[in-house]
Design a protein around this motif. Structure first.
Motif, PDB file in Angstrom:
ATOM      1  N   GLN A 200      27.590  25.888  48.278  1.00 17.26           N
ATOM      2  CA  GLN A 200      28.584  25.622  49.321  1.00 17.26           C
ATOM      3  C   GLN A 200      29.954  25.423  48.659  1.00 17.26           C
ATOM      4  O   GLN A 200      30.968  25.839  49.174  1.00 17.26           O
ATOM      5  CB  GLN A 200      28.178  24.361  50.084  1.00 17.26           C
ATOM      6  CG  GLN A 200      28.546  24.384  51.537  1.00 17.26           C
ATOM      7  CD  GLN A 200      27.622  25.269  52.342  1.00 17.26           C
ATOM      8  OE1 GLN A 200      26.415  25.202  52.198  1.00 17.26           O
ATOM      9  NE2 GLN A 200      28.175  26.116  53.180  1.00 17.26           N
ATOM     10  N   ASN A 201      29.938  24.773  47.503  1.00 15.19           N
ATOM     11  CA  ASN A 201      31.149  24.563  46.700  1.00 15.19           C
ATOM     12  C   ASN A 201      30.731  24.813  45.254  1.00 15.19           C
ATOM     13  O   ASN A 201      30.450  23.894  44.501  1.00 15.19           O
ATOM     14  CB  ASN A 201      31.657  23.122  46.904  1.00 15.19           C
ATOM     15  CG  ASN A 201      32.827  22.801  46.003  1.00 15.19           C
ATOM     16  OD1 ASN A 201      33.391  23.678  45.347  1.00 15.19           O
ATOM     17  ND2 ASN A 201      33.195  21.534  45.949  1.00 15.19           N
ATOM     18  N   ILE A 202      30.662  26.088  44.892  1.00  9.72           N
ATOM     19  CA  ILE A 202      29.995  26.460  43.639  1.00  9.72           C
ATOM     20  C   ILE A 202      30.745  25.962  42.400  1.00  9.72           C
ATOM     21  O   ILE A 202      30.146  25.718  41.356  1.00  9.72           O
ATOM     22  CB  ILE A 202      29.740  27.976  43.569  1.00  9.72           C
ATOM     23  CG1 ILE A 202      28.656  28.273  42.506  1.00  9.72           C
ATOM     24  CG2 ILE A 202      31.029  28.763  43.330  1.00  9.72           C
ATOM     25  CD1 ILE A 202      28.000  29.611  42.641  1.00  9.72           C
ATOM     26  N   ASP A 203      32.053  25.757  42.524  1.00  5.17           N
ATOM     27  CA  ASP A 203      32.819  25.264  41.371  1.00  5.17           C
ATOM     28  C   ASP A 203      32.443  23.832  41.000  1.00  5.17           C
ATOM     29  O   ASP A 203      32.786  23.353  39.920  1.00  5.17           O
ATOM     30  CB  ASP A 203      34.324  25.331  41.655  1.00  5.17           C
ATOM     31  CG  ASP A 203      34.766  26.741  41.956  1.00  5.17           C
ATOM     32  OD1 ASP A 203      35.127  27.456  41.026  1.00  5.17           O
ATOM     33  OD2 ASP A 203      34.703  27.146  43.135  1.00  5.17           O
ATOM     34  N   ALA A 204      31.738  23.141  41.918  1.00  6.17           N
ATOM     35  CA  ALA A 204      31.285  21.775  41.625  1.00  6.17           C
ATOM     36  C   ALA A 204      29.983  21.786  40.834  1.00  6.17           C
ATOM     37  O   ALA A 204      29.483  20.715  40.459  1.00  6.17           O
ATOM     38  CB  ALA A 204      31.084  21.005  42.933  1.00  6.17           C
ATOM     39  N   TYR A 205      29.443  22.979  40.565  1.00  7.40           N
ATOM     40  CA  TYR A 205      28.145  23.047  39.884  1.00  7.40           C
ATOM     41  C   TYR A 205      28.155  22.207  38.602  1.00  7.40           C
ATOM     42  O   TYR A 205      29.086  22.290  37.798  1.00  7.40           O
ATOM     43  CB  TYR A 205      27.764  24.492  39.519  1.00  7.40           C
ATOM     44  CG  TYR A 205      26.509  24.509  38.668  1.00  7.40           C
ATOM     45  CD1 TYR A 205      25.266  24.325  39.246  1.00  7.40           C
ATOM     46  CD2 TYR A 205      26.583  24.597  37.271  1.00  7.40           C
ATOM     47  CE1 TYR A 205      24.119  24.246  38.472  1.00  7.40           C
ATOM     48  CE2 TYR A 205      25.440  24.520  36.486  1.00  7.40           C
ATOM     49  CZ  TYR A 205      24.211  24.340  37.094  1.00  7.40           C
ATOM     50  OH  TYR A 205      23.084  24.245  36.327  1.00  7.40           O
ATOM     51  N   GLY A 206      27.119  21.401  38.430  1.00 13.60           N
ATOM     52  CA  GLY A 206      26.888  20.702  37.168  1.00 13.60           C
ATOM     53  C   GLY A 206      27.489  19.324  37.067  1.00 13.60           C
ATOM     54  O   GLY A 206      27.094  18.548  36.190  1.00 13.60           O
TER      55      GLY A 206
END
Length: 452
Positions: A200-206
């Motif tokens: 949904q907010n892929i840049d927040a991955y990890g």
């Protein structure tokens, strides 16, 4: 010998919902169900729902009414509502449609088998509590044999004032890199050529995974993940979506330039071209910040395609503020913009704003924006004319069985003469002979086309 039970799933909404539906279909097939094209022929009907906009939600209720009526005649029919409307409405859905057997939020997609066991024991089940999403061990029934979704992060921690997603999909939960790579390796072994990493907010991955460097940098970012999965043999293309301007980095752009399999395509919603509206939306960036991202992309990967999402007629949006959105679209020259008129969603701050705009204003602004988007997309398409593009052939053109269709690395849809039996799953060079706003026509140059 008993006849196998048949199931039908109708999916509304985003790529995340499509990926969830594929996983639930895989669970049902493991349980012995077989797919039914028609809902009315199925013994189990599942609606995987979306609550981003009111019209999608109303459509669900319309479909559900027809199946509820059918269930009154056929008590053995299993009726399920999954996804975001299920999460939002919970038990109130049972009061509205008492024929329902199971109401389950998106975090429970992997638990479908357990929940059905409770239904078969005679319970009417509501599963909307927040849970840790167990590592995905299901085998999805994927709609394509060429391209596949791979969830990398569930949920969203943002609090955009118009958006119900954090309420219905829960907090961010990243999958472990090793589990993601293992899924991609399995897809490669099954013959898949392209994957799209989804969040949904892929840049927040990890950022919710343990571990960071002494300098405070997370060990697990989307950029790191791209480097980690890039060399899986057999996978030829990697995409990712959806990005958030607040977290988008130059390091990510440089990784996309450096890694040959990562496609030159970025989907980065801007939502509004006016800073005051962005502030009211709680988006956490300015127009200037967004334009710097575009500038960096065009500087590092000049031919990259950029698409976006935009909302018109947010509460209180003036004509001048709307025109700032038009200016941004013109200035950037997007390849595609998914547009929507603002739709108040239950439980969001914007729904209670006093200055809601009329339907007439919404439709007028949406029409004007769509007209400009199509114009800019047609201009962007012009650059492909006469060029040779690598196209991954995915299917037959539903409107012309003499043609196949696929996508360029920049995600433009391309039609060309050929047969799917010969070309399915192949990466072929196509010389572009005709351009339209959102698609292209071309001629296959590869020797494989000789027998087409």
């Amino acid at each position: 010998m008993s006849t196998p039970r048949r199931y039908h799933i109708t999916t509304f909404g985003c790529q995340m919902n499509k990926a969830d539906s594929e996983r639930m279909a895989g669970i049902l097939e493991d349980l012995g169900y077989i797919w039914s094209e028609e809902a009315n022929d199925a013994d189990l009907v599942l609606y995987n729902t979306c609550t981003i906009r009111d019209n999608a939600e109303q459509k669900v209720y319309s479909y559900l009414g027809r199946q509820a009526e059918r269930k009154r005649q056929q008590p053995d029919l299993t009726l399920i509502v999954a996804g975001c409307v299920a999460q939002q409405e919970g038990e109130s859905l049972l009061r509205r449609v008492p024929e329902l057997d199971l109401v389950m939020g998106p975090q429970h997609a992997n638990r479908l088998a357990d929940l059905l066991t409770q239904v078969e024991a005679g319970s009417q089940v509501v599963a909307t509590e927040e849970v840790e999403i167990a590592e995905d061990i299901t085998q999805p029934r994927r709609d394509s044999t060429i391209t596949a979704w791979v969830n990398v992060i569930y949920g969203c921690n943002e609090r955009c004032t118009y958006c119900v997603v954090p309420n219905v999909r829960g907090r961010e939960q990243s999958r472990e890199p090793a589990a993601i790579r293992a899924e991609i390796e399995q897809l490669a072994a099954q013959g898949y050529r392209e994957i799209t990493l989804l969040g949904q907010n892929i840049d927040a991955y990890g950022r919710d995974l343990p571990g960071s460097t002494p300098e405070g940098r997370h060990l697990h970012t989307l950029t790191d993940l791209l480097y980690y999965v890039h060399d899986v043999p057999g996978i030829e293309r990697i995409r990712f979506a959806t990005s958030h301007p607040r977290y988008f980095t130059e390091r990510l752009i440089r990784a996309c330039a450096e890694l040959p399999k990562v496609c030159e395509y970025f989907h980065i919603p801007f939502q509004s071209g006016d800073n005051d509206v962005l502030k009211a939306m709680a988006r956490g960036y300015t127009v200037e910040r967004y334009l710097r991202i575009v500038e960096q992309i065009r500087e590092i990967i000049p031919d990259a395609a950029i698409s976006a999402d935009a909302i018109v007629a947010f509460p209180g949006e003036t004509e001048e503020q709307f025109e700032n959105t038009l200016k941004l679209v013109e200035q950037v020259g997007f390849d595609l913009v998914n547009t929507a008129a603002y739709s108040p969603r239950p439980g969001t701050p914007a729904a209670n704003a006093p200055d809601q705009l009329s339907e007439e204003v919404k439709q007028d602004r949406l029409q004007r924006l769509n007209h400009l988007v199509a114009q800019m997309a047609a201009d962007r398409s012009q650059r492909y004319l006469g060029r040779t593009e690598e196209v991954l052939i995915e299917a037959t053109n539903p409107r012309n069985p003499q043609q196949v269709m696929g996508r360029t690395r920049t995600n433009r849809l391309v039609f060309c003469d050929g047969t799917i039996a010969q070309l399915e799953g192949q990466l072929v060079p196509v010389r572009i002979t005709e351009t339209r706003a959102f698609s292209l026509t071309g001629q296959i140059l590869s020797p494989v086309a000789a027998g087409c």
